[in-house]
Design an enzyme around this catalytic site. Sequence first.
Site, PDB file in Angstrom:
ATOM      1  CE1 TYR A  24      -4.067  -2.044   0.563  1.00 37.05           C
ATOM      2  CE2 TYR A  24      -2.541  -3.272   1.972  1.00 37.05           C
ATOM      3  CZ  TYR A  24      -3.586  -3.326   1.465  1.00 37.05           C
ATOM      4  OH  TYR A  24      -4.898  -4.182   1.403  1.00 37.05           O
TER       5      TYR A  24
ATOM      6  CG  ASN B 175     -10.600  -3.821  -7.575  1.00 35.85           C
ATOM      7  OD1 ASN B 175     -11.155  -3.356  -8.996  1.00 35.85           O
ATOM      8  ND2 ASN B 175      -9.672  -4.825  -7.911  1.00 35.85           N
TER       9      ASN B 175
ATOM     10  CB  CYS C  16      -7.490  -5.565  -4.986  1.00 32.38           C
ATOM     11  SG  CYS C  16      -8.855  -6.581  -5.127  1.00 32.38           S
ATOM     12  CG  HIS C  17      -4.998 -11.205  -5.766  1.00 29.56           C
ATOM     13  ND1 HIS C  17      -5.907 -10.674  -6.859  1.00 29.56           N
ATOM     14  CD2 HIS C  17      -4.201 -11.946  -6.315  1.00 29.56           C
ATOM     15  CE1 HIS C  17      -5.208 -11.186  -8.050  1.00 29.56           C
ATOM     16  NE2 HIS C  17      -4.127 -11.939  -7.809  1.00 29.56           N
TER      17      HIS C  17
ATOM     18  CD  GLU D 215      -1.391 -13.906  -9.264  1.00 32.87           C
ATOM     19  OE1 GLU D 215      -0.428 -13.139  -8.980  1.00 32.87           O
ATOM     20  OE2 GLU D 215      -2.697 -13.628  -9.094  1.00 32.87           O
TER      21      GLU D 215
END
Length: 176
Positions: free
Chosen positions: A98, A126, A134-135, A161
Amino acid sequence: MDYTAHYQSPLGGITMASDGRFLTGLWFDGQKYFGSTLGQDHEERDLPVFRQTAEWLDIYFSGREPGFRPQLCRMGTEFRREVWNILLTVPYGQTITYAEIARRMAESRGLPHLSAQAVGGAVGHNPVSILVPCHRVVGSDGSLTGYAGGLDRKRSLLRLEGVASAFLSEKKMRQK
């Protein structure tokens, strides 16, 4: 008129929304801020953008990076859209904090600093989960903080991922 369609993912049901041409929303069923871009009147319909989004999700949930993105219409304030545009630059399998998003935005606006909490609010609202990733946003200490779809799903998406397991440890998880 808004349109919806449903997708069954390994992490639960997903609702997709469209204005008829662009994808305007993608939420895990029941998540926080579910349906935030949907008007009162909407109907379920089979649309090309939904078929393309389902194809993207099939590839993504198979553990591969999709080589395309359905056309998106990101509805929100200028500030939120700017945050979401930064999210779109975070590569598959990588994370951003962030604070880093706030630093980039402050720099682009010629400001000495910008609130990471304000960025967090934009990330949390979002309306196009997963596709606008956003994850992939973590706390400055690597902790998994807030996710409208739930921290378990955030952890699962990051694992899918191949994000380093240090970011996914129980010790590093906390809720905002």
